[in-house]
Design a protein around this motif. Structure first.
Motif, short mmCIF file in Angstrom:
data_model
loop_
_atom_site.label_atom_id
_atom_site.label_comp_id
_atom_site.label_asym_id
_atom_site.label_seq_id
_atom_site.Cartn_x
_atom_site.Cartn_y
_atom_site.Cartn_z
N ASP A 190 -1.47 -52.28 -109.10
CA ASP A 190 -2.20 -52.41 -107.98
C ASP A 190 -2.98 -51.83 -107.10
O ASP A 190 -3.80 -52.27 -106.92
CB ASP A 190 -0.77 -52.59 -106.91
N ASP A 191 -2.86 -50.76 -107.64
CA ASP A 191 -4.15 -49.64 -107.21
C ASP A 191 -5.25 -50.38 -108.35
O ASP A 191 -6.65 -50.18 -107.88
CB ASP A 191 -3.58 -48.43 -108.43
N GLY A 192 -5.72 -51.08 -109.33
CA GLY A 192 -6.01 -51.29 -110.06
C GLY A 192 -6.71 -52.57 -109.75
O GLY A 192 -8.08 -52.35 -109.30
N ALA A 193 -6.21 -53.76 -109.23
CA ALA A 193 -6.77 -54.56 -108.27
C ALA A 193 -7.38 -54.23 -107.04
O ALA A 193 -8.08 -54.74 -106.74
CB ALA A 193 -5.42 -55.48 -108.15
N TYR A 194 -6.66 -53.93 -106.62
CA TYR A 194 -7.16 -53.41 -105.05
C TYR A 194 -8.66 -52.30 -104.87
O TYR A 194 -9.22 -52.30 -105.09
CB TYR A 194 -6.15 -52.51 -103.80
N LYS A 195 -8.88 -52.27 -106.94
CA LYS A 195 -10.77 -51.07 -106.53
C LYS A 195 -10.89 -52.24 -107.35
O LYS A 195 -12.42 -52.05 -106.50
CB LYS A 195 -10.12 -50.27 -108.02
N LEU A 196 -10.72 -53.18 -107.82
CA LEU A 196 -11.07 -53.83 -108.05
C LEU A 196 -12.03 -54.47 -106.65
O LEU A 196 -13.02 -55.50 -106.63
CB LEU A 196 -10.84 -54.93 -109.21
N LEU A 197 -11.25 -55.43 -106.32
CA LEU A 197 -11.11 -55.73 -104.78
C LEU A 197 -12.27 -55.06 -103.59
O LEU A 197 -13.83 -55.86 -103.30
CB LEU A 197 -10.56 -55.61 -103.86
N LYS A 198 -11.60 -53.62 -103.54
CA LYS A 198 -12.95 -52.73 -103.09
C LYS A 198 -14.61 -53.29 -103.29
O LYS A 198 -15.26 -52.90 -102.47
CB LYS A 198 -12.83 -52.08 -102.30
N PHE A 199 -14.60 -52.68 -104.92
CA PHE A 199 -15.19 -52.74 -105.50
C PHE A 199 -16.75 -54.06 -104.95
O PHE A 199 -17.99 -54.03 -105.20
CB PHE A 199 -16.11 -52.60 -106.92
N LEU A 200 -16.11 -54.80 -105.62
CA LEU A 200 -16.13 -56.97 -105.39
C LEU A 200 -16.51 -56.28 -103.36
O LEU A 200 -18.02 -57.06 -103.31
CB LEU A 200 -16.09 -58.04 -105.42
N LYS A 201 -16.42 -56.35 -102.92
CA LYS A 201 -16.48 -56.44 -101.15
C LYS A 201 -17.76 -55.70 -100.86
O LYS A 201 -18.58 -56.03 -100.05
CB LYS A 201 -14.91 -55.83 -100.21
N ALA A 202 -18.00 -54.54 -101.74
CA ALA A 202 -18.68 -53.58 -101.23
C ALA A 202 -20.54 -53.88 -101.69
O ALA A 202 -20.89 -53.43 -101.22
CB ALA A 202 -17.62 -51.99 -101.91
N TYR A 203 -20.39 -55.03 -102.57
CA TYR A 203 -21.37 -55.68 -103.30
C TYR A 203 -21.36 -56.84 -102.74
O TYR A 203 -22.55 -57.12 -102.91
CB TYR A 203 -21.15 -55.57 -105.61
N GLY A 204 -20.86 -56.78 -101.40
CA GLY A 204 -21.35 -58.12 -101.06
C GLY A 204 -20.10 -59.40 -101.09
O GLY A 204 -20.79 -60.93 -100.84
N TYR A 205 -19.42 -59.37 -102.03
CA TYR A 205 -18.91 -60.49 -102.48
C TYR A 205 -17.51 -61.27 -101.76
O TYR A 205 -16.87 -60.12 -101.28
CB TYR A 205 -18.58 -60.13 -103.47
N ASP A 206 -17.33 -62.46 -101.72
CA ASP A 206 -16.25 -62.91 -100.91
C ASP A 206 -15.53 -63.00 -102.16
O ASP A 206 -15.98 -63.84 -103.17
CB ASP A 206 -16.19 -64.30 -100.22
N VAL A 207 -14.07 -62.48 -101.76
CA VAL A 207 -13.33 -62.45 -103.08
C VAL A 207 -12.09 -64.16 -102.87
O VAL A 207 -11.12 -63.71 -101.07
CB VAL A 207 -12.37 -61.25 -103.72
N SER A 208 -11.76 -64.50 -103.46
CA SER A 208 -9.75 -65.11 -103.69
C SER A 208 -9.79 -65.14 -105.17
O SER A 208 -9.95 -65.56 -105.67
CB SER A 208 -10.56 -67.31 -103.32
N ASN A 209 -8.80 -65.37 -104.95
CA ASN A 209 -7.57 -65.65 -106.18
C ASN A 209 -7.45 -67.28 -106.15
O ASN A 209 -6.39 -67.57 -107.43
CB ASN A 209 -6.47 -65.03 -106.55
N VAL A 210 -7.56 -68.07 -105.60
CA VAL A 210 -7.25 -69.17 -105.72
C VAL A 210 -9.16 -70.26 -106.38
O VAL A 210 -8.65 -70.70 -107.18
CB VAL A 210 -6.71 -70.34 -104.16
N GLY A 211 -9.72 -70.70 -106.20
CA GLY A 211 -11.22 -71.11 -105.71
C GLY A 211 -11.75 -70.70 -105.19
O GLY A 211 -12.28 -69.88 -104.57
N PHE A 212 -13.69 -70.74 -106.25
CA PHE A 212 -14.94 -70.65 -105.23
C PHE A 212 -14.66 -71.07 -103.82
O PHE A 212 -15.82 -70.90 -103.09
CB PHE A 212 -16.15 -71.30 -106.30
N LYS A 213 -14.13 -71.89 -103.08
CA LYS A 213 -13.41 -72.88 -102.43
C LYS A 213 -12.94 -71.81 -101.60
O LYS A 213 -12.47 -71.69 -99.77
CB LYS A 213 -14.06 -73.78 -101.58
N GLY A 214 -12.42 -70.48 -102.01
CA GLY A 214 -11.02 -70.05 -100.72
C GLY A 214 -9.83 -70.13 -100.90
O GLY A 214 -9.75 -71.00 -102.00
N PRO A 215 -8.99 -70.19 -100.01
CA PRO A 215 -9.56 -69.14 -99.21
C PRO A 215 -9.30 -66.94 -99.27
O PRO A 215 -9.42 -66.91 -100.74
CB PRO A 215 -7.80 -68.65 -98.64
#
Length: 94
Positions: free
Chosen positions: A39-64
């Motif tokens: 879980d810690d690694g997953a949140y670290k990865l998500l925070k990194f991507l958000k900080a670099y301006g990415y919208d992130v989904s675990n479903v597809g390129f159209k979100g959610p």
């Protein structure tokens, strides 16, 4: 950019910051297996991507899209291992 690096996603992206910023990587796809990175690694990865301006989904390129508040409060409803990220400035939303 496609990644399949068995738990090294965060490390790979940390080493690719110049690539992400200078060459405008609009779309990322990979795996973020919480069984491997935890879980810690997953949140670290998500925070990194958000900080670099990415919208992130675990479903597809159209979100959610995973919200900033869900990342900050660590309440993401994470299903599966897929990771899709689209830069907020991308001219193409798949």
């Amino acid at each position: 950019m496609k990644m399949d690096v068995e738990g090294w996603e965060y490390n790979i992206l940390q080493g690719a910051t110049r690539l992400l910023t200078q060459y405008k990587v609009w779309h990322l796809i990979g795996e973020a297996n919480r069984g491997i990175i935890g879980d810690d690694g997953a949140y670290k990865l998500l925070k990194f991507l958000k900080a670099y301006g990415y919208d992130v989904s675990n479903v597809g390129f159209k979100g959610p899209w995973i919200s900033d508040s869900a990342v900050a409060s660590q309440t993401v409803n994470w299903q599966g291992v897929n990771l899709f990220a689209v830069h907020q400035d991308s001219p193409v939303r798949l």
